[in-house]
Design a protein around this motif. Sequence first.
Motif, PDB file in Angstrom:
ATOM      1  N   ASN A 309      -7.777 -56.995 -33.988  1.00 57.44           N
ATOM      2  CA  ASN A 309      -8.797 -56.967 -35.038  1.00 57.44           C
ATOM      3  C   ASN A 309     -10.029 -57.676 -34.520  1.00 57.44           C
ATOM      4  O   ASN A 309      -9.958 -58.410 -33.520  1.00 57.44           O
ATOM      5  N   TYR A 310     -11.135 -57.479 -35.194  1.00 56.26           N
ATOM      6  CA  TYR A 310     -12.399 -58.102 -34.801  1.00 56.26           C
ATOM      7  C   TYR A 310     -13.200 -58.544 -36.016  1.00 56.26           C
ATOM      8  O   TYR A 310     -14.325 -59.000 -35.887  1.00 56.26           O
ATOM      9  N   LEU A 311     -12.573 -58.426 -37.207  1.00 51.83           N
ATOM     10  CA  LEU A 311     -13.227 -58.785 -38.465  1.00 51.83           C
ATOM     11  C   LEU A 311     -12.448 -59.901 -39.150  1.00 51.83           C
ATOM     12  O   LEU A 311     -11.324 -60.220 -38.773  1.00 51.83           O
ATOM     13  N   PRO A 312     -13.033 -60.517 -40.173  1.00 51.80           N
ATOM     14  CA  PRO A 312     -12.336 -61.614 -40.867  1.00 51.80           C
ATOM     15  C   PRO A 312     -11.007 -61.146 -41.458  1.00 51.80           C
ATOM     16  O   PRO A 312     -10.848 -59.988 -41.834  1.00 51.80           O
ATOM     17  N   HIS A 389     -24.751 -49.610 -27.361  1.00 50.31           N
ATOM     18  CA  HIS A 389     -24.673 -49.223 -28.761  1.00 50.31           C
ATOM     19  C   HIS A 389     -23.267 -49.425 -29.299  1.00 50.31           C
ATOM     20  O   HIS A 389     -22.868 -48.811 -30.286  1.00 50.31           O
ATOM     21  N   ALA A 390     -22.510 -50.293 -28.648  1.00 54.33           N
ATOM     22  CA  ALA A 390     -21.192 -50.707 -29.123  1.00 54.33           C
ATOM     23  C   ALA A 390     -21.327 -52.001 -29.906  1.00 54.33           C
ATOM     24  O   ALA A 390     -22.079 -52.904 -29.511  1.00 54.33           O
ATOM     25  N   ALA A 391     -20.603 -52.104 -31.017  1.00 59.04           N
ATOM     26  CA  ALA A 391     -20.696 -53.299 -31.845  1.00 59.04           C
ATOM     27  C   ALA A 391     -19.879 -54.452 -31.276  1.00 59.04           C
ATOM     28  O   ALA A 391     -20.361 -55.580 -31.178  1.00 59.04           O
ATOM     29  N   TYR A 392     -18.637 -54.188 -30.911  1.00 57.35           N
ATOM     30  CA  TYR A 392     -17.736 -55.243 -30.446  1.00 57.35           C
ATOM     31  C   TYR A 392     -17.119 -54.851 -29.109  1.00 57.35           C
ATOM     32  O   TYR A 392     -16.552 -53.769 -28.975  1.00 57.35           O
ATOM     33  N   LEU A 393     -17.238 -55.742 -28.143  1.00 60.42           N
ATOM     34  CA  LEU A 393     -16.650 -55.525 -26.825  1.00 60.42           C
ATOM     35  C   LEU A 393     -15.349 -56.297 -26.657  1.00 60.42           C
ATOM     36  O   LEU A 393     -14.774 -56.313 -25.565  1.00 60.42           O
ATOM     37  N   GLY A 394     -14.898 -56.928 -27.724  1.00 63.52           N
ATOM     38  CA  GLY A 394     -13.657 -57.690 -27.654  1.00 63.52           C
ATOM     39  C   GLY A 394     -12.930 -57.687 -28.977  1.00 63.52           C
ATOM     40  O   GLY A 394     -13.485 -57.316 -30.019  1.00 63.52           O
ATOM     41  N   VAL A 395     -11.669 -58.095 -28.924  1.00 63.98           N
ATOM     42  CA  VAL A 395     -10.830 -58.160 -30.123  1.00 63.98           C
ATOM     43  C   VAL A 395      -9.930 -59.384 -30.038  1.00 63.98           C
ATOM     44  O   VAL A 395      -9.637 -59.894 -28.951  1.00 63.98           O
ATOM     45  N   GLY A 396      -9.495 -59.825 -31.196  1.00 58.02           N
ATOM     46  CA  GLY A 396      -8.473 -60.861 -31.260  1.00 58.02           C
ATOM     47  C   GLY A 396      -7.110 -60.231 -31.433  1.00 58.02           C
ATOM     48  O   GLY A 396      -6.977 -59.109 -31.939  1.00 58.02           O
ATOM     49  N   ILE A 397      -6.087 -60.950 -31.004  1.00 58.41           N
ATOM     50  CA  ILE A 397      -4.705 -60.495 -31.166  1.00 58.41           C
ATOM     51  C   ILE A 397      -4.152 -61.071 -32.463  1.00 58.41           C
ATOM     52  O   ILE A 397      -4.290 -62.269 -32.739  1.00 58.41           O
ATOM     53  N   THR A 398      -3.539 -60.219 -33.268  1.00 62.43           N
ATOM     54  CA  THR A 398      -2.988 -60.631 -34.555  1.00 62.43           C
ATOM     55  C   THR A 398      -1.469 -60.481 -34.552  1.00 62.43           C
ATOM     56  O   THR A 398      -0.904 -59.754 -33.736  1.00 62.43           O
ATOM     57  N   TYR A 412      -9.618 -61.237 -26.320  1.00 62.79           N
ATOM     58  CA  TYR A 412      -9.955 -60.608 -25.040  1.00 62.79           C
ATOM     59  C   TYR A 412     -11.223 -59.781 -25.175  1.00 62.79           C
ATOM     60  O   TYR A 412     -11.490 -59.191 -26.226  1.00 62.79           O
ATOM     61  N   GLU A 413     -11.961 -59.730 -24.093  1.00 59.87           N
ATOM     62  CA  GLU A 413     -13.206 -58.973 -24.045  1.00 59.87           C
ATOM     63  C   GLU A 413     -13.200 -58.085 -22.804  1.00 59.87           C
ATOM     64  O   GLU A 413     -12.643 -58.461 -21.761  1.00 59.87           O
ATOM     65  N   ALA A 421      -9.845 -63.119 -20.958  1.00 58.27           N
ATOM     66  CA  ALA A 421      -9.658 -63.934 -22.159  1.00 58.27           C
ATOM     67  C   ALA A 421     -10.944 -64.677 -22.470  1.00 58.27           C
ATOM     68  O   ALA A 421     -11.622 -65.179 -21.564  1.00 58.27           O
ATOM     69  N   VAL A 422     -11.312 -64.732 -23.753  1.00 58.96           N
ATOM     70  CA  VAL A 422     -12.513 -65.448 -24.186  1.00 58.96           C
ATOM     71  C   VAL A 422     -12.168 -66.271 -25.426  1.00 58.96           C
ATOM     72  O   VAL A 422     -11.107 -66.105 -26.028  1.00 58.96           O
ATOM     73  N   GLU A 423     -13.072 -67.155 -25.795  1.00 55.88           N
ATOM     74  CA  GLU A 423     -12.895 -67.944 -27.010  1.00 55.88           C
ATOM     75  C   GLU A 423     -13.402 -67.162 -28.218  1.00 55.88           C
ATOM     76  O   GLU A 423     -14.441 -66.500 -28.154  1.00 55.88           O
ATOM     77  N   ARG A 424     -12.678 -67.243 -29.312  1.00 58.77           N
ATOM     78  CA  ARG A 424     -13.140 -66.611 -30.537  1.00 58.77           C
ATOM     79  C   ARG A 424     -14.352 -67.362 -31.063  1.00 58.77           C
ATOM     80  O   ARG A 424     -14.396 -68.582 -31.040  1.00 58.77           O
TER      81      ARG A 424
END
Length: 437
Positions: A309-312, A389-398, A412-413, A421-424
Amino acid sequence: MSQQSSTLRSAARRTGGLIAASALAVSLAACSTPAAPGAADDDDATEGNSTGVTDTTVTIGTHTPLTGPAAAGYSSISAASNAYFDYLNDQGGVNGRTIEYIVKDDGYNPANSQTVVRELVQQDEVFAILNGLGTATHQSVLDFLDQNSVPDLFVASGSTAWNQPDTYPNTFGFNADYVVEGAALGQYAADEFPDAAVCMLGQDDDFGDEFLEGLELALGADGITEVQRYSVSNQDVTAQIGALQGAGCDIVTLATINGFTALAVGTAAQLGWFPQWFASSSGADYPTLVGYLGEDMAPKLLQGFTGTNYLPMADDEWVELFREINTEYNGDAPFDGNTIFGMSVAYVFAEALAAAGENPTRESLVAAVQSGDLVGNGILPLAFGPDSHAAYLGVGITTVDQGVQDYLDATYEVRDGSVSAVERQAVPLTGAGVPGN
């Protein structure tokens, strides 16, 4: 199929069923850009095309399935967006203008998408198309929107087709794309389960192709034990699940929408097989999966279920605000990931409209999006810019734990063909969710 136009004051309730195969995309002939009789006064408007903008309103539109087999999974998105716009309008709108959102039903059929998008542009004279839903459906109108210079914002699909600024300068994606999601899940598997046999089940189309590309980016082609594909026209994946079980898969990654995620998990359970499931965000929304699998079985079958996911989500101030909006402006409809998605899209549009100036034009709206200044409300910064023109280049693991889906400490991005791996960096809620407050 008839077209249904609505401003959607309440969300459509989910019904059962799975998505049937969409028709093949058909190119739409170009036609001239319509005049703008409803545009703001010439003395006040900035240079450019202000079709769909008056002194008091901004009219935008979308195509989405409100009827047909895809409506169960998707109709609630546009309803949630409209609920946010109602909330925003009650706060004064954007620069003194309220937003009118015309939602037209395309039944998830590209031929219908062409018809309703033509109506939105030529008859309704919308300022922009927002969050047109579906890969094949939206691909069928890409050229038409480009030839008419209509801002085509935040397409609801993870295809990489929306990130082609040189070819489609007015089109922008919203979802993290399928390559990013596949790469993130593959890298998480490699980091946390290095000895596991990782496999894939996915659609036999661009969704599956791009997701597999991401997996191979993280694991290499030799790092995937078994790949099985299916057509969404066939709601029986017993053979594919049996092949994955026979291959000794420990982790099955899923390029599936929610209905087929539930079908895969349920079929495996009937065979007495319980691998670890890793799914794209398109098929990883826990409340939706509960609706398919049932409240009794879902918590057992989905314990430990892993997604992206990449949203709240879960306990978040954005989610709290969206719940309040959902109750007051959306008839207290079922609240799930689609609700958050729809309201998040609407918020980013409002942010872009505010940045487009006191007297926005189509040109200033596009410039605002690709300026790189939009913040959004995701867990990572928006990636929009002149060359992206991409909104999100990474996602969090849920993961799902005891019926609650939330983020793990793993994000990850994907940049320049590599995953890391990156910081949220979650965006805090400001101004009661109203840009400019």
